[in-house]
Design a protein around this motif. Structure first.
Motif, short mmCIF file in Angstrom:
data_model
loop_
_atom_site.label_atom_id
_atom_site.label_comp_id
_atom_site.label_asym_id
_atom_site.label_seq_id
_atom_site.Cartn_x
_atom_site.Cartn_y
_atom_site.Cartn_z
N GLY A 292 0.81 -1.20 0.00
CA GLY A 292 0.00 0.00 0.00
C GLY A 292 0.85 1.26 0.00
N GLU A 293 1.95 1.22 0.75
CA GLU A 293 2.87 2.37 0.77
C GLU A 293 3.54 2.55 -0.58
N GLN A 294 3.92 1.45 -1.22
CA GLN A 294 4.57 1.55 -2.52
C GLN A 294 3.63 2.07 -3.60
N LEU A 295 2.38 1.67 -3.53
CA LEU A 295 1.41 2.02 -4.58
C LEU A 295 0.65 3.30 -4.28
N GLY A 296 0.76 3.77 -3.05
CA GLY A 296 0.07 5.01 -2.70
C GLY A 296 -1.43 4.87 -2.58
N ARG A 297 -1.88 3.69 -2.16
CA ARG A 297 -3.32 3.49 -1.95
C ARG A 297 -3.54 2.41 -0.90
N ARG A 298 -4.67 2.48 -0.27
CA ARG A 298 -4.99 1.48 0.75
C ARG A 298 -5.42 0.19 0.08
N LEU A 299 -4.89 -0.92 0.56
CA LEU A 299 -5.25 -2.23 0.04
C LEU A 299 -6.07 -2.95 1.11
N PRO A 300 -7.35 -3.17 0.88
CA PRO A 300 -8.18 -3.81 1.90
C PRO A 300 -7.86 -5.29 2.04
N ASP A 301 -8.27 -5.88 3.15
CA ASP A 301 -8.14 -7.32 3.33
C ASP A 301 -8.81 -8.04 2.17
N GLY A 302 -8.14 -9.05 1.63
CA GLY A 302 -8.65 -9.80 0.50
C GLY A 302 -8.23 -9.26 -0.85
N MET A 303 -7.52 -8.13 -0.89
CA MET A 303 -7.19 -7.47 -2.15
C MET A 303 -6.32 -8.33 -3.05
N PHE A 304 -5.45 -9.15 -2.46
CA PHE A 304 -4.57 -9.99 -3.27
C PHE A 304 -5.21 -11.35 -3.56
N GLY A 305 -6.50 -11.46 -3.27
CA GLY A 305 -7.20 -12.71 -3.51
C GLY A 305 -7.00 -13.73 -2.42
N GLU A 306 -6.52 -13.26 -1.25
CA GLU A 306 -6.25 -14.21 -0.16
C GLU A 306 -7.52 -14.55 0.61
N ASN A 307 -7.59 -15.81 1.04
CA ASN A 307 -8.69 -16.26 1.89
C ASN A 307 -8.48 -15.88 3.34
N LEU A 308 -7.22 -15.90 3.77
CA LEU A 308 -6.88 -15.53 5.14
C LEU A 308 -5.90 -14.36 5.11
N THR A 309 -6.34 -13.23 5.62
CA THR A 309 -5.41 -12.13 5.86
C THR A 309 -4.93 -12.28 7.29
N THR A 310 -3.61 -12.43 7.46
CA THR A 310 -3.06 -12.72 8.78
C THR A 310 -2.41 -11.49 9.39
N SER A 311 -2.22 -11.54 10.70
CA SER A 311 -1.50 -10.49 11.42
C SER A 311 -0.56 -11.15 12.41
#
Length: 222
Positions: free
Chosen positions: A79-98
């Motif tokens: 998100g920092e590289q692209l200059g936009r917020r990327l919501p959970d699931g944006m990369f097609g992931e089923n599990l967004t982890t922390s």
């Protein structure tokens, strides 16, 4: 503590890369999801996540790609590289982890997720044209490949329900050194990486056969 931040599933939508096909790459958070082994790519259930749509079952889904996990920390970096917020699931992931260093994962290591589920790391994600169109960023596949932190495809060892805030615990790690980034470099054509991965005998059988064939062709042409 390492945990599931978001559980995500995709519904059918038009695929800009293949106008006659649909895609489920645009995944959105859901309150919970039941995960199970979906069977083979062709003839199986597709995704290992109930309610999650997969458009191209030739290349996606099946037992060795039942669930896809990606770290929120890596989404934030992009998100920092692209200059936009990327919501959970944006990369097609089923599990967004922390709190979990997903890309440090070794092929074959297992995670417990919540009280029921056990998942096994099977390999990296390889970027495709659908991903490129979904992101709508110039040179996306090249940039993602150069970064080399792809997240993890996972097989379902023990089925069950996954929910946000479920704890993730690494249950055990194999005795080889094949990380997800190393396997990714092998899949993308790096000969030394491919030789190391094949020597470890850690990939699902069909992927090992594919990689061995690719390595043979590359070394013959060298």
């Amino acid at each position: 503590m390492a945990h599931v931040l978001s559980v995500n599933a995709g519904r059918p939508e038009p695929n800009p890369d293949r106008p006659t096909k649909q895609t489920g790459i645009g995944k959105l958070p859901v309150p919970y999801a039941f995960v199970r082994a979906p069977g083979p790519k062709r003839g199986g259930l597709g995704s290992g996540v109930e309610g999650d749509f997969i458009g191209s079952r030739k290349h996606h889904g099946g037992d060795s790609q039942a669930v896809y996990a990606f770290a929120r920390e890596e989404l934030d970096w992009w998100g920092e590289q692209l200059g936009r917020r990327l919501p959970d699931g944006m990369f097609g992931e089923n599990l967004t982890t922390s709190g979990l260093p997903v890309d440090d994962g070794l092929i074959g290591e297992q995670w417990s997720v919540g009280d029921e589920v056990v998942l096994e790391v099977t390999g990296p994600r390889v970027p495709c044209a659908t991903f490129r169109h979904h992101m709508a960023e110039r040179g996306w596949v090249r940039r993602f490949t150069e970064r080399g932190l792809t997240g993890a495809y996972l097989a379902v060892v023990t089925p069950g329900t996954v929910r946000p805030d479920d704890a993730i615990v690494v249950l055990g790690r194999p005795d080889h050194d094949v990380t997800l980034p190393l396997a990714f470099r092998a899949f993308m054509g790096e000969v030394d990486a491919a030789e190391r991965v094949l020597a470890a005998r850690c990939l699902p059988a069909h992927e090992e056969d594919w990689l061995r064939g690719r390595l043979r062709r590359r070394t013959r042409g060298a």
